[in-house]
Design a protein around this motif. Structure first.
Motif, PDB file in Angstrom:
ATOM      1  N   ILE A  54       7.228  12.906  -1.877  1.00 30.18           N
ATOM      2  CA  ILE A  54       6.678  11.574  -1.722  1.00 30.18           C
ATOM      3  C   ILE A  54       7.583  10.809  -0.761  1.00 30.18           C
ATOM      4  CG2 ILE A  54       7.922  10.703  -3.750  1.00 30.18           C
ATOM      5  CD1 ILE A  54       5.507   8.870  -4.241  1.00 30.18           C
ATOM      6  N   ALA A  55       6.986  10.014   0.116  1.00 26.18           N
ATOM      7  CA  ALA A  55       7.752   9.285   1.130  1.00 26.18           C
ATOM      8  C   ALA A  55       7.754   7.795   0.806  1.00 26.18           C
ATOM      9  CB  ALA A  55       7.166   9.529   2.516  1.00 26.18           C
ATOM     10  N   GLU A  56       8.907   7.171   1.030  1.00 22.23           N
ATOM     11  CA  GLU A  56       9.067   5.744   0.815  1.00 22.23           C
ATOM     12  C   GLU A  56       9.510   5.109   2.129  1.00 22.23           C
ATOM     13  OE1 GLU A  56      11.474   2.922  -2.311  1.00 22.23           O
ATOM     14  OE2 GLU A  56      12.555   4.554  -1.334  1.00 22.23           O
ATOM     15  N   VAL A  57       8.868   4.011   2.497  1.00 21.84           N
ATOM     16  CA  VAL A  57       9.220   3.274   3.700  1.00 21.84           C
ATOM     17  C   VAL A  57       9.930   1.989   3.275  1.00 21.84           C
ATOM     18  CG1 VAL A  57       8.391   2.195   5.811  1.00 21.84           C
ATOM     19  CG2 VAL A  57       7.246   4.231   4.913  1.00 21.84           C
ATOM     20  N   SER A  58      11.143   1.785   3.750  1.00 23.85           N
ATOM     21  CA  SER A  58      11.927   0.622   3.327  1.00 23.85           C
ATOM     22  C   SER A  58      12.689   0.053   4.516  1.00 23.85           C
ATOM     23  CB  SER A  58      12.897   1.027   2.225  1.00 23.85           C
ATOM     24  OG  SER A  58      13.684  -0.074   1.840  1.00 23.85           O
ATOM     25  N   PRO A  59      12.532  -1.215   4.838  1.00 27.98           N
ATOM     26  CA  PRO A  59      11.598  -2.125   4.158  1.00 27.98           C
ATOM     27  C   PRO A  59      10.161  -1.878   4.599  1.00 27.98           C
ATOM     28  CG  PRO A  59      12.654  -3.257   5.947  1.00 27.98           C
ATOM     29  CD  PRO A  59      13.305  -1.900   5.901  1.00 27.98           C
ATOM     30  N   LEU A  60       9.224  -1.986   3.683  1.00 27.78           N
ATOM     31  CA  LEU A  60       7.811  -1.787   3.991  1.00 27.78           C
ATOM     32  C   LEU A  60       7.217  -3.115   4.455  1.00 27.78           C
ATOM     33  CD1 LEU A  60       5.401   0.194   3.882  1.00 27.78           C
ATOM     34  CD2 LEU A  60       4.974  -0.604   1.582  1.00 27.78           C
ATOM     35  N   ILE A  61       6.778  -3.161   5.708  1.00 28.35           N
ATOM     36  CA  ILE A  61       6.306  -4.420   6.285  1.00 28.35           C
ATOM     37  C   ILE A  61       4.853  -4.696   5.903  1.00 28.35           C
ATOM     38  CG2 ILE A  61       5.986  -5.723   8.410  1.00 28.35           C
ATOM     39  CD1 ILE A  61       8.899  -5.103   7.669  1.00 28.35           C
ATOM     40  N   GLY A  62       4.008  -3.728   6.060  1.00 33.06           N
ATOM     41  CA  GLY A  62       2.604  -3.994   5.783  1.00 33.06           C
ATOM     42  C   GLY A  62       1.771  -2.743   5.943  1.00 33.06           C
ATOM     43  N   CYS A  99       0.838  -1.205   0.000  1.00 36.59           N
ATOM     44  CA  CYS A  99       0.000   0.000   0.000  1.00 36.59           C
ATOM     45  C   CYS A  99       0.864   1.242   0.000  1.00 36.59           C
ATOM     46  CB  CYS A  99      -0.942   0.019   1.197  1.00 36.59           C
ATOM     47  SG  CYS A  99      -0.123   0.306   2.770  1.00 36.59           S
ATOM     48  N   MET A 100       0.217   2.371  -0.276  1.00 35.58           N
ATOM     49  CA  MET A 100       0.858   3.673  -0.174  1.00 35.58           C
ATOM     50  C   MET A 100      -0.213   4.660   0.241  1.00 35.58           C
ATOM     51  SD  MET A 100       3.067   6.020  -0.268  1.00 35.58           S
ATOM     52  CE  MET A 100       4.482   5.038  -0.696  1.00 35.58           C
ATOM     53  N   LEU A 101       0.023   5.350   1.354  1.00 35.90           N
ATOM     54  CA  LEU A 101      -0.966   6.286   1.856  1.00 35.90           C
ATOM     55  C   LEU A 101      -0.989   7.558   1.022  1.00 35.90           C
ATOM     56  CD1 LEU A 101      -0.642   6.170   5.722  1.00 35.90           C
ATOM     57  CD2 LEU A 101      -2.396   5.181   4.310  1.00 35.90           C
ATOM     58  N   ARG A 102      -2.191   8.052   0.750  1.00 38.53           N
ATOM     59  CA  ARG A 102      -2.321   9.332   0.062  1.00 38.53           C
ATOM     60  C   ARG A 102      -1.667  10.447   0.859  1.00 38.53           C
ATOM     61  NH1 ARG A 102      -5.680  13.328   0.738  1.00 38.53           N
ATOM     62  NH2 ARG A 102      -6.992  12.141   2.150  1.00 38.53           N
ATOM     63  N   LYS A 103      -1.702  10.349   2.182  1.00 38.74           N
ATOM     64  CA  LYS A 103      -1.158  11.427   3.015  1.00 38.74           C
ATOM     65  C   LYS A 103       0.359  11.375   3.135  1.00 38.74           C
ATOM     66  CE  LYS A 103      -5.473  11.747   5.466  1.00 38.74           C
ATOM     67  NZ  LYS A 103      -6.253  11.136   6.534  1.00 38.74           N
ATOM     68  N   LEU A 104       1.002  10.424   2.433  1.00 35.26           N
ATOM     69  CA  LEU A 104       2.454  10.458   2.295  1.00 35.26           C
ATOM     70  C   LEU A 104       2.859  10.962   0.922  1.00 35.26           C
ATOM     71  CD1 LEU A 104       3.629   7.182   4.065  1.00 35.26           C
ATOM     72  CD2 LEU A 104       3.530   9.497   4.965  1.00 35.26           C
ATOM     73  N   VAL A 105       1.885  11.535   0.198  1.00 39.36           N
ATOM     74  CA  VAL A 105       2.119  12.047  -1.145  1.00 39.36           C
ATOM     75  C   VAL A 105       1.490  13.425  -1.240  1.00 39.36           C
ATOM     76  CG1 VAL A 105       1.678  11.715  -3.603  1.00 39.36           C
ATOM     77  CG2 VAL A 105       2.078   9.737  -2.133  1.00 39.36           C
ATOM     78  N   ASN A 106       2.189  14.375  -1.825  1.00 42.20           N
ATOM     79  CA  ASN A 106       1.568  15.633  -2.195  1.00 42.20           C
ATOM     80  C   ASN A 106       2.164  16.087  -3.516  1.00 42.20           C
ATOM     81  OD1 ASN A 106       3.955  17.252  -1.604  1.00 42.20           O
ATOM     82  ND2 ASN A 106       3.490  16.855   0.557  1.00 42.20           N
ATOM     83  N   SER A 107       1.916  17.338  -3.894  1.00 39.28           N
ATOM     84  CA  SER A 107       2.290  17.763  -5.239  1.00 39.28           C
ATOM     85  C   SER A 107       3.790  17.862  -5.454  1.00 39.28           C
ATOM     86  CB  SER A 107       1.639  19.121  -5.549  1.00 39.28           C
ATOM     87  OG  SER A 107       2.073  20.080  -4.597  1.00 39.28           O
ATOM     88  N   SER A 108       4.596  17.851  -4.404  1.00 39.18           N
ATOM     89  CA  SER A 108       6.032  18.031  -4.603  1.00 39.18           C
ATOM     90  C   SER A 108       6.895  17.037  -3.842  1.00 39.18           C
ATOM     91  CB  SER A 108       6.445  19.450  -4.192  1.00 39.18           C
ATOM     92  OG  SER A 108       6.135  19.677  -2.816  1.00 39.18           O
TER      93      SER A 108
END
Length: 878
Positions: free
Chosen positions: A186-194, A175-184
């Motif tokens: 973006i956040a990445e979680v690594s490693p992404l567990i769930g 998944c990817m949360l909309r609230k971790l994205v905006n117009s400029s």
């Protein structure tokens, strides 16, 4: 108010009393109008997100709006169900344009490959909608190892897989949360567990970060790439220490703050981490640590200073909180959710926060064992506290609407994306600062339900139903170019042929010279929206022309006005006036919104069905009841000069912006001939549809005016020069008001299919069978329904029905019903002093020689007292 009082005092001496009070009323009205407009300057409107896909009816699709931007534009996915698969269409919705569907994303342009790749799509979520209409989407597909891929869309590039400057694929597993994205950013979680979900609407709530790093990248919408240069990371464990886990819910717009839930020892608390630009270091804050009020942070303001979420209360309710974090500490307040009848909220989510942190929105819920029993969307501001949206905006939305969930809010707080219950659409965007929805042009339309069920009906002109037919009326409301229709927006009941008879008039009156019934057909708009503005309390009326010998028109006239006109060879000056017809009003139709169904057509004749808005004042739509009077000059003054008005400028049924429809019902004249296609029978049927139409000398159509236009203007004037008294007949030509006796014959004949080259002619042309080719002579012994009784230069009537015949030797006596456009008994053609009447059916007895075409004696008619002695019998030529 003092300003206009002072102005009135200063100008009082220079004006007459009439002029003074006229100006006073206008200035007072101006002041009131400005106050009225100011009161609406922060008004509200709701527009529903309606589907736009050809060939989709009923419930073949589902709409899932996901986000709204600061322009009030929404984006989401329309899912169409097909036999063996789901088809996904991302959409962008704008109040001005409605829903615009994007192509199905089965082909993705991937910068790492030369050719576009074909993918099978199993799900889509729109994460962000930029101000210029670009989308960032998460697409579920097995064409990529992670099962999910981030894709950007623009009109220039189409669907483009989002990669980094070095063509590294963004890692998004699960998944990817909309609230971790905006117009400029973006956040990445690594490693992404769930991904943790809350259970309703499949809406991702929190990302489980575990021990990994969170990296924040700049994002370029032009190239659809995230930029590795300039990125920065944080490891939450290093900020708070080991032994705990983290669920991340949101990132601030500037990328300096992350919020969520810090979890350890079976208890979780709201947390915020913030990046100090001066030191490039991250600091952490935990709300209520080691207390019994655990919970989670769900949203954060643009600068990261304001945080909101939900946490547990001592009474075991989970309710919202606001948390303000400063460099010198922080403060927090708990937000209570008020109860309503049969609604006691014990759970409250926070969905969004404004960029400045002054307002939050979310859903208040009543839950039992984790199940949602009831839900209401709410708004909280520091000054006003909690307000349930369906209550706050009740004056501007239909009463049956409710808002159980809020999906998103624009960063400026103006636009709210809502789940709407009680509607066809299901979702809508509420503009909290928009102008309320006021209908600007209602149109009444009619459909003949009986005729539409007859295959190959002998007469397809269904705008004029027969007695016994069933008709349906509907009002189509326009607003800013869109068409709205009560609560039937998602149904198919608007299909079929509709009509608007009564609205198509030439400048000089009447219908088009070459009359074509296709002009009356109303093509329903391809898109009909559900009305989502304030309650439309429509009231339906039926009106009928009301004029007879006992209730003449002479008392009903306007105030006189001074005119200077030519009368014959002379100029004359004096006072003229306007007369108008009255219409009786019958509100026998109960207010039922914009539908009036299954009206049985009772008797032949012309009626007006008319709908008006009751209750609240509506700008530009208040109009008098039929028969009420307002001087036309005052109407124009209101319409042209005043900035705001509460009375409609038009009071007449012949204008396109009226809320009225003329329905002319025909008799089923089977007593003429059993063959429905018989032309003489159709002539009688069409003539019967004119019953109740107002009389006008020179008229040749149904007419349409209800009240304030002149049937004729007339006055005795003085000739300029010698002062001789002369009569001015303002009724110099046909004004589209009604019909006269020969106009009734000609119009009915043309409608029935006779070869009449004009809509009216003189009675002499109907009587003269040698010079004119309209009629043949018929003896009294061969008289039948559909024949004419005419006296050239005088009057003509139609034999409507023969009730009784008595023939003795060479003499025949007949009891008839005649149909005619009646003027005064002593002057049936009208004239300068005619008070006018209407088309009617009355009984009369005649007698004469059986082989003659002339009536010898006649009893007076039982209604107008007409005497037919000396009239001759004529039959229309085929």
């Amino acid at each position: 108010m003092g300003t206009w009082r002072w102005q009135l005092i200063k100008i009082r001496e220079s004006l007459s009393a009439t002029e003074f009070w006229r100006m006073a009323r206008k200035m007072i009205f101006h002041s009131f109008a400005m106050l009225f407009m100011i009161s609406f300057s922060t008004a509200q409107r709701l527009l529903l997100i309606e589907p736009a896909i050809e060939g989709v009816q009923g419930y073949d699709f589902d709409i899932y709006p996901h986000c709204v931007n600061e322009r009030g534009h929404a984006a989401g996915v329309l899912v169409k169900r097909e036999p063996n698969r789901f088809v996904y269409f991302p959409f962008v919705w704008a109040p001005e344009q409605g829903m615009i569907l994007l192509p199905e994303p089965t082909t993705l342009n991937d910068p790492a490959y030369n050719d576009p790749s074909q993918v099978a799509v199993y799900g889509i979520r729109v994460l962000n909608l930029s101000g210029d209409g670009r989308l960032l989407l998460r697409i579920e597909t097995d064409s990529y190892p992670s099962g999910f891929v981030l894709v950007g869309w623009s009109s220039a590039t189409g669907y483009r897989v989002m990669r980094s400057e070095n063509d590294r694929l963004f890692y998004t597993n699960s998944c990817m949360l909309r609230k971790l994205v905006n117009s400029s950013l973006i956040a990445e979680v690594s490693p992404l567990i769930g991904c943790y979900r809350d259970g309703y609407y499949e809406d991702e709530q929190m990302i489980y970060a575990g021990e990994g790093n969170i990296t924040i990248y700049p994002f370029d919408y032009e190239s659809m790439r995230f930029i590795e240069q300039g990125s920065y990371s944080v490891n939450l464990s290093s900020v708070f220490g080991g032994g705990v886990f983290f669920f991340i819910a949101a990132m601030s717009r500037n990328g300096h703050a992350l919020v969520g839930e810090i979890y350890g020892y079976n208890v979780g608390y709201p947390f915020q981490v913030y990046r100090d630009e001066a030191t490039q270091r991250w600091r952490g804050n935990i709300l209520g640590q080691n207390s019994s009020m655990w919970g989670m942070a769900q949203v954060v303001s643009a600068d990261g200073a304001w945080v909101a979420g939900r946490r547990r209360r001592p009474d075991n309710r989970y309710l919202p909180f606001m948390w303000h974090i400063r460099s010198d500490g922080y403060s927090a307040i708990d937000i209570d959710l008020p109860s309503r009848e049969s609604f006691t909220p014990n759970y409250g989510d926070v969905v969004s926060i404004t960029a400045d942190g002054t307002m939050i929105v979310g859903s208040a819920q009543q839950r039992e064992r984790g199940d949602i029993i009831a839900s209401k969307a709410y708004q909280w501001t520091a000054g006003r506290g909690v307000e349930y949206l369906e209550e706050k905006y009740r004056p501007y939305i239909p009463p049956h609407y409710s808002f159980p969930f809020i999906i998103d809010m624009s960063a400026n707080g103006r636009y709210l994306l809502l789940r709407v219950v009680g509607s066809c659409a299901g979702y809508g965007v509420l503009d909290t600062l928009g102008v309320p929805m006021f209908p600007d042009n209602p149109t009444v339309v009619m459909r003949n339900e009986t005729a539409s069920r007859i295959t190959n009906a002998p007469d397809d002109r269904h705008a004029y139903p027969f007695v016994g037919d069933t008709i349906t009326l509907a009002a189509i409301v326009r607003y800013q170019g869109r068409y709205y229709f009560s609560t039937m927006a998602c149904g198919t009941e608007l299909s079929g042929q509709w009509y608007v008879p009564g609205h198509h008039y030439r400048p000089g009156g009447g219908e088009d010279a070459d009359f074509n019934f296709s002009h009356l057909r109303y093509t329903m708009p391809r898109r009909i929206y559900e009305w989502s503005g304030g309650p439309l309390r429509f009231e339906w009326y039926r009106t009928q022309h009301y004029a007879d010998l006992e209730n003449s028109l002479s008392p009903y006239m306007s105030n006189s006005r001074v005119i200077r006109v030519r009368v014959g060879r002379f100029m004359a000056r004096g006072a003229a006036y306007h007369r108008w017809y009255m219409y009786s009003e019958d509100r026998y139709l109960r207010p039922e919104g914009l539908w009036i169904r299954n009206i049985a057509a009772q008797g032949p004749g012309t009626y007006r069905y008319y709908v008006r808005l009751g209750g609240d004042r509506w700008i530009g739509l208040h109009q008098p009841k039929p028969g009420a009077w307002r001087d036309p000059s005052q109407d124009e003054e209101v319409f042209n000069e005043w900035p705001l008005f509460f009375e409609h400028r038009s009071q007449n049924c012949d204008e396109a912006d009226e809320l009225a429809i003329r329905i002319s019902i025909r008799a089923v004249a089977d007593w003429v001939d059993d063959n429905p296609s018989n032309r003489q029978r159709k002539f009688v049927e069409w003539a019967s549809s004119f019953v109740n139409v107002a009389y006008e000398w020179g008229g040749w159509w149904y007419g349409g005016r209800a009240d304030d236009k002149a049937q004729h203007s007339g006055a005795w004037l003085r000739r300029i020069g010698d002062g001789v008294r002369v009569f001015y007949n303002g009724h110099a030509g046909y004004e589209g008001y009604g019909i006269d006796c020969s106009g009734l014959v000609a119009a009915s004949a043309r409608l029935a299919g006779y070869s009449f080259d004009q809509w009216r002619m003189t009675t002499r042309a109907l009587e003269d069978t040698l010079q004119y080719s309209y009629c043949n002579s018929v003896t009294l012994g061969n008289l039948k329904a559909g024949d004419l009784l005419v006296k050239g230069g005088r009057h003509v009537v139609i034999v409507y029905r023969i009730n009784h015949v008595n023939e003795q030797d060479d003499t025949i006596t007949m009891d008839l019903q005649i149909l005619h456009a009646a003027g005064e008994p002593n002057e049936p053609r009208g004239g300068n002093d005619s008070i006018g009447h209407k088309v009617l059916i009355e009984s009369v007895s005649i007698n004469g020689h059986v082989n003659s075409d002339q009536i010898e004696t006649s009893e007076r008619g039982n209604t107008t007292g007409i005497n037919l002695t000396g009239y001759v019998v004529r039959r229309l030529r085929e």
